[in-house]
Motif scaffolding. Structure first.
Motif, short mmCIF file in Angstrom:
data_model
loop_
_atom_site.label_atom_id
_atom_site.label_comp_id
_atom_site.label_asym_id
_atom_site.label_seq_id
_atom_site.Cartn_x
_atom_site.Cartn_y
_atom_site.Cartn_z
N ARG A 162 0.83 -1.22 0.00
CA ARG A 162 0.00 0.00 0.00
C ARG A 162 0.86 1.26 0.00
NH1 ARG A 162 -5.26 -0.18 3.72
NH2 ARG A 162 -5.65 1.68 2.48
N ALA A 163 2.04 1.18 0.62
CA ALA A 163 2.93 2.34 0.69
C ALA A 163 3.61 2.62 -0.65
CB ALA A 163 3.99 2.14 1.77
N LEU A 164 3.70 1.62 -1.51
CA LEU A 164 4.44 1.74 -2.76
C LEU A 164 3.57 1.79 -4.00
CD1 LEU A 164 7.26 -0.82 -1.92
CD2 LEU A 164 7.44 1.67 -1.87
N SER A 165 2.49 1.04 -4.02
CA SER A 165 1.72 0.83 -5.23
C SER A 165 0.79 2.00 -5.55
CB SER A 165 0.88 -0.44 -5.13
OG SER A 165 0.04 -0.55 -6.26
N GLY A 166 0.98 2.55 -6.75
CA GLY A 166 0.09 3.60 -7.24
C GLY A 166 -0.94 3.06 -8.20
N GLY A 167 -1.13 1.74 -8.19
CA GLY A 167 -2.07 1.13 -9.13
C GLY A 167 -1.51 1.10 -10.53
N GLU A 168 -2.35 0.74 -11.48
CA GLU A 168 -1.90 0.56 -12.86
C GLU A 168 -1.26 1.82 -13.45
OE1 GLU A 168 -3.78 -2.24 -16.22
OE2 GLU A 168 -5.21 -1.58 -14.70
N SER A 169 -1.84 2.97 -13.19
CA SER A 169 -1.33 4.23 -13.76
C SER A 169 -0.23 4.86 -12.90
CB SER A 169 -2.47 5.24 -13.88
OG SER A 169 -2.90 5.66 -12.60
N GLY A 170 -0.12 4.43 -11.66
CA GLY A 170 0.77 5.09 -10.72
C GLY A 170 0.11 6.29 -10.06
N ARG A 171 -1.14 6.57 -10.42
CA ARG A 171 -1.83 7.77 -9.91
C ARG A 171 -3.12 7.44 -9.14
NH1 ARG A 171 -0.52 8.66 -15.06
NH2 ARG A 171 -2.67 8.47 -15.76
#
Length: 191
Positions: free
Chosen positions: A118-127
């Motif tokens: 959760r601290a690193l992942s920005g999802g597919e777009s990073g946003r």
């Protein structure tokens, strides 16, 4: 022995300071005055909040959705609140808001359900964390308030600037720092 083991266990659940943290802390400390009230969203270890408070004399409140991060930040002497982005804070409360968001683009099929993810992942777009933050942060800013947002080239600086614009902010890049796989930019957002 137990205390050391507990501390090590917490560190694996809390984002520890890295190049991005240092960059945000240094730039924010150059921009913030001692009489200001500052919110750091996603405080993690509390490093940025602690650094800015020590360098400027400002009152800095750290917020994080991760209870382990809040505990870690409190150990550093940071006033930490468990919060998802800016949800519990009152309108117009802060002179400045700092955020080093989760920005790494991540394949949804490869995401794990743990605090470091959760601290690193920005999802597919990073946003996927940045966009809701930009939609909400204006509410907690005092008149003349500023946002200091760390953005990676991996998550699209232009797209972040565009979303900020949709929320009434103008953006200026205060500093860029290049690394082998990305460029980190500190954006200053103002209305």
């Amino acid at each position: 022995m137990t205390d050391l083991a507990e501390r090590r266990g917490t560190e694996t659940k809390v984002y520890q300071p890295a190049e991005d943290s240092h960059l945000l802390a240094e730039v924010a400390a150059e921009e913030i005055a001692g009489d200001e009230l500052v919110l750091e969203v996603g405080t993690g270890s509390g490093y940025v909040s602690e650094y800015v408070a020590e360098e400027t004399g400002a009152r800095v409140v750290g917020a994080d959705v991760n209870p382990h991060a809040c505990a870690n930040a409190r150990e550093r002497g940071v006033e930490a609140v468990r919060a998802d982005l800016v949800s519990p804070f009152r309108d117009g409360a802060f002179d400045a808001v700092l955020f080093n968001p989760p920005y790494l683009p991540t394949d949804p099929d490869e995401e794990r359900d743990d605090w470091m993810e959760r601290a690193l992942s920005g999802g597919e777009s990073g946003r996927e964390v940045i966009d809701p933050f930009l939609d909400a942060v204006g509410r907690v800013l005092a008149p003349g308030g500023r946002v200091f947002l760390l953005v990676s080239s991996l998550s699209g600086v232009e797209e972040v600037v565009s979303r900020a614009g949709e929320n009434g902010f103008s953006a200026v890049a205060l500093r860029d720092e290049s690394f082998p796989f990305e460029t980190l930019t500190i954006l200053k957002l103002v209305r």
